[in-house]
Design a protein around this motif. Structure first.
Motif, mmCIF file in Angstrom:
data_model
loop_
_atom_site.group_PDB
_atom_site.id
_atom_site.type_symbol
_atom_site.label_atom_id
_atom_site.label_comp_id
_atom_site.label_asym_id
_atom_site.label_seq_id
_atom_site.Cartn_x
_atom_site.Cartn_y
_atom_site.Cartn_z
ATOM 1 N N GLY A 1 0.810 -1.204 0.000
ATOM 2 C CA GLY A 1 0.000 0.000 0.000
ATOM 3 C C GLY A 1 0.846 1.257 0.000
ATOM 4 O O GLY A 1 1.894 1.324 0.649
ATOM 5 N N SER A 2 0.409 2.241 -0.756
ATOM 6 C CA SER A 2 1.015 3.569 -0.757
ATOM 7 C C SER A 2 -0.028 4.528 -0.206
ATOM 8 O O SER A 2 -1.116 4.663 -0.777
ATOM 9 C CB SER A 2 1.439 3.972 -2.171
ATOM 10 O OG SER A 2 1.912 5.300 -2.195
ATOM 11 N N VAL A 3 0.301 5.192 0.900
ATOM 12 C CA VAL A 3 -0.672 5.997 1.623
ATOM 13 C C VAL A 3 -0.224 7.450 1.692
ATOM 14 O O VAL A 3 0.942 7.730 2.010
ATOM 15 C CB VAL A 3 -0.887 5.457 3.049
ATOM 16 C CG1 VAL A 3 -1.915 6.301 3.798
ATOM 17 C CG2 VAL A 3 -1.309 3.999 3.018
ATOM 18 N N LYS A 4 -1.135 8.370 1.403
ATOM 19 C CA LYS A 4 -0.884 9.795 1.567
ATOM 20 C C LYS A 4 -1.977 10.374 2.449
ATOM 21 O O LYS A 4 -3.164 10.169 2.199
ATOM 22 C CB LYS A 4 -0.849 10.503 0.210
ATOM 23 C CG LYS A 4 0.340 10.100 -0.649
ATOM 24 C CD LYS A 4 0.395 10.896 -1.957
ATOM 25 C CE LYS A 4 1.612 10.497 -2.781
ATOM 26 N NZ LYS A 4 1.685 11.249 -4.064
ATOM 27 N N VAL A 5 -1.538 11.092 3.489
ATOM 28 C CA VAL A 5 -2.464 11.654 4.466
ATOM 29 C C VAL A 5 -2.225 13.150 4.586
ATOM 30 O O VAL A 5 -1.073 13.594 4.680
ATOM 31 C CB VAL A 5 -2.276 10.992 5.850
ATOM 32 C CG1 VAL A 5 -3.285 11.566 6.851
ATOM 33 C CG2 VAL A 5 -2.412 9.483 5.750
ATOM 34 N N GLN A 6 -3.305 13.917 4.565
ATOM 35 C CA GLN A 6 -3.211 15.360 4.783
ATOM 36 C C GLN A 6 -3.953 15.704 6.065
ATOM 37 O O GLN A 6 -5.115 15.334 6.250
ATOM 38 C CB GLN A 6 -3.820 16.134 3.619
ATOM 39 C CG GLN A 6 -3.812 17.648 3.803
ATOM 40 C CD GLN A 6 -2.404 18.218 3.865
ATOM 41 O OE1 GLN A 6 -1.628 18.076 2.923
ATOM 42 N NE2 GLN A 6 -2.062 18.862 4.981
ATOM 43 N N GLY A 7 -3.265 16.393 6.958
ATOM 44 C CA GLY A 7 -3.884 16.848 8.189
ATOM 45 C C GLY A 7 -4.135 18.343 8.160
ATOM 46 O O GLY A 7 -3.456 19.086 7.447
ATOM 47 N N ASP A 8 -5.117 18.795 8.922
ATOM 48 C CA ASP A 8 -5.418 20.217 9.068
ATOM 49 C C ASP A 8 -5.642 20.501 10.547
ATOM 50 O O ASP A 8 -5.947 19.595 11.332
ATOM 51 C CB ASP A 8 -6.671 20.604 8.283
ATOM 52 C CG ASP A 8 -6.471 20.488 6.779
ATOM 53 O OD1 ASP A 8 -5.428 20.966 6.301
ATOM 54 O OD2 ASP A 8 -7.342 19.909 6.111
ATOM 55 N N LEU A 9 -5.505 21.759 10.904
ATOM 56 C CA LEU A 9 -5.784 22.181 12.271
ATOM 57 C C LEU A 9 -7.105 22.947 12.309
ATOM 58 O O LEU A 9 -7.407 23.723 11.401
ATOM 59 C CB LEU A 9 -4.665 23.069 12.809
ATOM 60 C CG LEU A 9 -3.290 22.415 12.978
ATOM 61 C CD1 LEU A 9 -2.291 23.422 13.534
ATOM 62 C CD2 LEU A 9 -3.371 21.192 13.876
ATOM 63 N N PHE A 10 -7.889 22.700 13.338
ATOM 64 C CA PHE A 10 -9.104 23.486 13.538
ATOM 65 C C PHE A 10 -9.176 23.883 15.001
ATOM 66 O O PHE A 10 -8.625 23.205 15.875
ATOM 67 C CB PHE A 10 -10.352 22.692 13.128
ATOM 68 C CG PHE A 10 -10.712 21.580 14.078
ATOM 69 C CD1 PHE A 10 -11.619 21.787 15.115
ATOM 70 C CD2 PHE A 10 -10.152 20.315 13.931
ATOM 71 C CE1 PHE A 10 -11.954 20.768 15.984
ATOM 72 C CE2 PHE A 10 -10.483 19.284 14.810
ATOM 73 C CZ PHE A 10 -11.381 19.511 15.829
ATOM 74 N N LYS A 11 -9.829 24.989 15.272
ATOM 75 C CA LYS A 11 -9.934 25.481 16.638
ATOM 76 C C LYS A 11 -11.213 24.966 17.289
ATOM 77 O O LYS A 11 -12.304 25.081 16.730
ATOM 78 C CB LYS A 11 -9.905 27.014 16.670
ATOM 79 C CG LYS A 11 -8.510 27.580 16.404
ATOM 80 C CD LYS A 11 -8.405 29.027 16.821
ATOM 81 C CE LYS A 11 -6.996 29.543 16.572
ATOM 82 N NZ LYS A 11 -5.985 28.867 17.422
ATOM 83 N N ALA A 12 -11.037 24.416 18.467
ATOM 84 C CA ALA A 12 -12.193 23.972 19.247
ATOM 85 C C ALA A 12 -12.852 25.182 19.903
ATOM 86 O O ALA A 12 -12.360 26.306 19.816
ATOM 87 C CB ALA A 12 -11.741 22.969 20.305
ATOM 88 N N ASP A 13 -13.970 24.943 20.567
ATOM 89 C CA ASP A 13 -14.705 26.030 21.206
ATOM 90 C C ASP A 13 -13.872 26.751 22.262
ATOM 91 O O ASP A 13 -14.097 27.944 22.530
ATOM 92 C CB ASP A 13 -15.992 25.494 21.839
ATOM 93 C CG ASP A 13 -16.989 25.010 20.791
ATOM 94 O OD1 ASP A 13 -16.866 25.447 19.622
ATOM 95 O OD2 ASP A 13 -17.867 24.196 21.137
ATOM 96 N N ASP A 14 -12.902 26.035 22.862
ATOM 97 C CA ASP A 14 -12.078 26.666 23.894
ATOM 98 C C ASP A 14 -10.848 27.369 23.320
ATOM 99 O O ASP A 14 -9.996 27.858 24.059
ATOM 100 C CB ASP A 14 -11.636 25.639 24.941
ATOM 101 C CG ASP A 14 -10.796 24.514 24.333
ATOM 102 O OD1 ASP A 14 -10.531 24.541 23.115
ATOM 103 O OD2 ASP A 14 -10.405 23.602 25.092
ATOM 104 N N GLY A 15 -10.744 27.399 21.966
ATOM 105 C CA GLY A 15 -9.643 28.108 21.331
ATOM 106 C C GLY A 15 -8.402 27.281 21.080
ATOM 107 O O GLY A 15 -7.437 27.781 20.485
ATOM 108 N N THR A 16 -8.387 26.021 21.503
ATOM 109 C CA THR A 16 -7.211 25.176 21.298
ATOM 110 C C THR A 16 -7.225 24.564 19.900
ATOM 111 O O THR A 16 -8.292 24.325 19.316
ATOM 112 C CB THR A 16 -7.154 24.045 22.341
ATOM 113 O OG1 THR A 16 -8.367 23.277 22.262
ATOM 114 C CG2 THR A 16 -7.008 24.622 23.743
ATOM 115 N N ASP A 17 -6.029 24.321 19.355
ATOM 116 C CA ASP A 17 -5.898 23.702 18.040
ATOM 117 C C ASP A 17 -5.997 22.189 18.154
ATOM 118 O O ASP A 17 -5.370 21.573 19.030
ATOM 119 C CB ASP A 17 -4.546 24.068 17.413
ATOM 120 C CG ASP A 17 -4.502 25.515 16.943
ATOM 121 O OD1 ASP A 17 -5.554 26.024 16.510
ATOM 122 O OD2 ASP A 17 -3.427 26.128 17.033
#
Length: 248
Positions: free
Chosen positions: A151-167
């Motif tokens: 298997g060849s795997v490519k993963v893209q991650g992103d950051l989002f802010k929760a309600d308390d402001g943390t990433d």
């Protein structure tokens, strides 16, 4: 007195919440600036592997044995072949081996080459069309054995802010390409249960396994990609990005 009880409940709830979001000891945390971050992440995967076999519901970790490919997947390949698979269970997914890992933590891109030594699947199917010029039609139980799948795997991650402001980390893309070296399939109840025709077609499929699996490969890739992305997101969701990848 009532105010005191309310205050006590708030304090207890806060403490319970903080405990719930603590990273468990079996998740090996890797620092963002670690020059050997690839090796660190591989170590983390190995440490969590036993939990992937059994699952840990209290930490949002499902079991990979079996891996449930719950989506209804279908394709129309060359020659008008239509295949639909239902309720597929895959056994052996937890035995994957990371052969190569590449990480760009600044862009949250991950790429890896993996080996799946053995997969056994079972479920149900519907098929209508032609395989190797042979007409094929039927529906019923499906079983399969796949050996040494790469298997060849490519993963893209992103950051989002929760309600308390943390990433928090979110996997927005998970693409798997898979090449199955060897394998066999058995489709039961072909042609309404005609044993002779069923044997002929099953033999033709397995004698020309490479050609037939090309029709199913997109189904397998899509189903595995969707399942692994859901599992990955369920694991990382409770924790902040700084908890999973601290700066130092």
């Amino acid at each position: 007195m009532a105010h005191g009880r309310i205050l006590l409940l708030v304090v207890c709830s806060t403490i319970a919440c903080s405990f719930a979001t603590d990273v468990p000891s079996f998740i090996h945390v890797c620092k963002r600036n670690d020059p050997q971050i690839e090796e660190c992440i591989k170590k983390s995967v190995e440490e969590i592997r036993p939990k992937l076999v059994t699952g840990v519901p209290e930490f949002n970790i499902p079991s990979l044995e079996p891996l449930l490919l719950k989506e209804l997947v279908a394709a129309e390949g060359a020659g008008g072949l239509k295949v639909t698979c239902h309720n597929i269970k895959a056994f052996g997914a937890s035995d994957f081996v990371i052969q190569k890992l590449r990480v760009d933590i600044s862009t949250l891109r991950f790429a890896m080459d993996i080996l799946l030594p053995h997969l056994y699947i079972e479920g149900t199917y519907e098929v209508d069309g032609r395989v190797l010029l042979l007409p094929i039609k039927g529906n019923g139980p499906l079983t399969g054995n796949f050996t040494d799948a790469l298997g060849s795997v490519k993963v893209q991650g992103d950051l989002f802010k929760a309600d308390d402001g943390t990433d928090h980390l979110h996997l927005s893309e998970f693409r798997m390409r898979i090449a199955i070296r060897q394998g066999s399939l058995k489709l039961e109840n072909l042609f309404g249960g005609d044993a002779t025709l069923g044997t002929v077609v099953n033999n033709a499929i397995n004698n020309n396994f490479d050609a037939f699996i090309k029709e199913l490969n997109p189904l397998i890739e899509k189903a595995l990609s969707t399942a692994f992305m859901e599992i990955g997101n369920s694991i990382v969701k409770p924790y902040t990005y700084s908890q999973l990848f601290p700066e130092s």
